[in-house]
Write an enzyme that holds these catalytic residues in place. Structure first.
Site, mmCIF file in Angstrom:
data_model
loop_
_atom_site.group_PDB
_atom_site.id
_atom_site.type_symbol
_atom_site.label_atom_id
_atom_site.label_comp_id
_atom_site.label_asym_id
_atom_site.label_seq_id
_atom_site.Cartn_x
_atom_site.Cartn_y
_atom_site.Cartn_z
ATOM 1 N N LYS A 1 0.859 -1.190 0.000
ATOM 2 C CA LYS A 1 0.000 0.000 0.000
ATOM 3 C C LYS A 1 0.894 1.239 0.000
ATOM 4 C CE LYS A 1 -3.967 1.607 2.809
ATOM 5 N NZ LYS A 1 -4.825 1.239 3.968
ATOM 6 N N SER B 1 -9.484 0.783 2.919
ATOM 7 C CA SER B 1 -8.708 1.702 2.110
ATOM 8 C C SER B 1 -7.562 1.027 1.371
ATOM 9 C CB SER B 1 -8.126 2.821 2.987
ATOM 10 O OG SER B 1 -7.246 2.279 3.962
ATOM 11 N N SER C 1 -9.546 -1.748 6.989
ATOM 12 C CA SER C 1 -8.962 -1.567 5.663
ATOM 13 C C SER C 1 -8.159 -2.754 5.139
ATOM 14 C CB SER C 1 -8.094 -0.306 5.638
ATOM 15 O OG SER C 1 -8.910 0.832 5.773
#
Lengths: 93, 456
Positions: free
Chosen positions: B78, B154, B178
């Site tokens: 990420k 996310s 997330s």
């Protein structure tokens, strides 16, 4: 240090007679739901205190967000915590 | 849920010499180049680094060295993890002009030590504040299982890159769900470890009191393999518990032997839609869960997580909200502004509830070892979808996808997610929730559920 903008809204609503500023009475920020108008006043005051300049459209949107958060927060704010309910800190010296 | 090789498969193939690490890296990079324009999982591809790391592994093998556990396994992170040489974006244009990171985040360095090969940085909701990875500045990440749907967030890029077959594993973060939401929507496995287990040093904070990091992969075994490689203390993260590695892989195949499994009812049933309830029922059957138990005060706990998130994130971004409001993600800017203005009393109330709710969960774990709940109220929502129906109640999508994850990360419990098929054709995840510091138990249960589903 940053100087806060000088605006009438910075302190006045909190110090003057609340009934003139809050049509539904002085907000009880720890529990009671607020009206949209209350939140608009709250945003005007606290944004100025935090040095956050918001045009009217943004101010209205932030007030709406706060109103939604307040609605969501209600079960927490109503929760009967006792005097021995401490927070769970992670800070380790 | 997928037919692509797992990280374990890749590492074994490299160790046996069936394939070189460079061949795996080259194939992954080619697939990223071909598929990423459609899926938008990556915001940066580290091709040169991937090939160099792969060549290092191949050299070790030629020299007869014992290879590390993830030797030659391609992965991605990420884009809130520092990766030496590229700018850490955290999904935000605010950071686009920042200098590249000078060194890797701790977990990226540990993946490198374990022999894994970094292919790039992955898209996410701006600041990690969202559940859909609909990012105005870096584009929406599409769900490879249905490109008209979101990948979740996310850590949307983390889920999508694996589901698309680009890499077998990735690293993401989970503040309110997330890791678990993209796992559910993309049909992959994920682990949100205990709060404080994995060091967050070198990753951009979102909500320091709630932020966790963890792995995504294609099987429970892969998750355990990667998680074991990531463990260990790091004094640079003040919230890290500084515990030594407690390996989970050796006992994984004990499955649910001796484990008492129960289903979480109440809030977790009320806000689970038809597919979510069916998935939990299937998991309960496979894992021989007999009881339904309730974690009381969950609505208040969820509210507390929401308040802590809003207040800490709002405060963190207040300087930029003052100075550069035009650079913010429009879907999030006023939510952050509102968070910056929250009354302090609300935040303190939220932190005090945290200890009490944690005690309630601990009481449940006196009688049960694993609790089950759906990871999301429904399978992946459509891109741009504003509302969803959960058992007859219409609610906004973006703040409510985390209804079932948010109360649990609030108290830092370790949770593995296993994806199950649903009648509508899309997957949905089930959370396997264990007592604090018992990642071994939730991974054993995840392995048992995976095996049970394969046999079914």
């Amino acid at each position: 240090m940053r100087t806060l903008p000088r605006r009438r809204a910075q302190v006045q609503p909190w110090l003057q007679n609340a009934s003139n500023e809050f049509p539904h009475g002085r907000p009880q920020l720890a529990s009671a739901p607020q009206s949209a108008q209350d939140w608009q006043i709250y945003v005007a005051v606290t944004a100025a205190m935090h040095g956050l300049e918001l045009d009217p459209a943004r101010q209205a949107e932030v007030a709406l967000q706060l109103q939604r958060i307040a609605l969501m927060a209600q079960p927490l704010l109503d929760y009967p915590l006792g005097s021995h309910d401490e927070s769970a800190p992670v800070f380790l010296p | 849920m997928t037919t692509h090789p797992s990280a374990t498969d890749f590492a074994r193939q490299v160790a046996r010499g069936d394939v070189s690490a460079r061949e795996l890296a080259t194939a992954a990079l080619a697939q990223i180049e071909r598929d990423n324009p459609h899926i938008n999982a990556y915001t940066a591809v580290t091709a040169e680094r991937a090939l160099a790391e792969a060549d290092h592994i191949d050299a070790l093998r030629r020299q007869g060295e014992v290879l590390p556990p993830l030797a030659g396994v391609p992965y991605a992170v990420k884009n809130l993890f520092d990766v030496a040489g590229i700018t850490t974006l955290a999904g935000a244009r605010l950071y686009a002009a920042n200098a590249p990171a000078s060194q890797d985040a701790t977990l990226v360095a540990r993946m490198k030590s374990a022999g894994a090969v970094l292919t790039g940085a992955l898209n996410m909701d701006a600041y990690a504040y969202g559940f859909t990875t609909e990012n105005t500045h870096y584009g929406v990440t599409r769900n490879p299982l249905d490109p008209q749907r979101v990948a979740g967030g996310s850590s949307g890029g983390c889920g999508a890159a694996i589901a698309a077959g680009m890499v077998p594993c990735s690293l993401g973060s989970d503040t309110n769900g997330s890791i678990r939401v993209p796992s559910s929507f993309c049909g992959i496995y994920g682990l949100k470890p205990s709060f404080g287990r994995l060091p967050r040093s070198g990753s951009l904070p979102f909500v320091p009191n709630l932020d966790h990091l963890g792995p995504f992969a294609r099987s429970a075994e892969d998750v355990a393999l990667i998680y074991d490689a990531l463990q260990g203390p790091d004094a640079r993260d003040p919230a890290c518990a500084q515990r030594a590695c407690e390996a989970t892989l050796p006992d994984l195949t004990r499955g649910i032997e001796g484990l008492r499994v129960a289903v979480l009812g109440g809030h977790f049933t009320r806000w689970a839609g038809t597919e979510a309830r069916a998935a939990v029922a299937t998991a309960a059957r496979v894992l021989e869960a007999k009881d339904e138990v309730e974690l009381v005060d969950t609505a208040a706990a969820r509210a507390a997580a929401f308040i802590i998130t809003a207040a800490e994130a709002g405060n963190a971004y207040l300087p930029q909200l003052r100075e550069r409001p035009e650079d913010f993600e429009p879907l999030t800017r006023e939510r952050l502004s509102a968070g910056a203005l929250l009354p302090a009393a609300w935040y303190v109330q939220a932190q005090r509830l945290r200890a009490r709710y944690r005690a309630q969960a601990a009481e449940l774990f006196r009688h049960h070892d694993i609790l089950l709940a759906a990871a999301t109220p429904c399978p992946a929502t459509r891109i741009g979808q504003e509302t969803m129906d959960i058992n007859g109640t219409e609610v906004p999508v973006r703040p409510n996808i985390g209804l079932l994850t948010q109360p649990l990360s609030f108290i830092g419990l370790p949770i593995a997610v296993v994806p199950l098929a649903t009648a509508c054709g899309l997957p949905i995840g089930v959370q396997l929730i264990a007592p604090a510091w018992r990642e071994d138990l939730c991974l054993r249960a995840a392995w048992a559920l995976e095996q049970g589903l394969v046999r079914a």
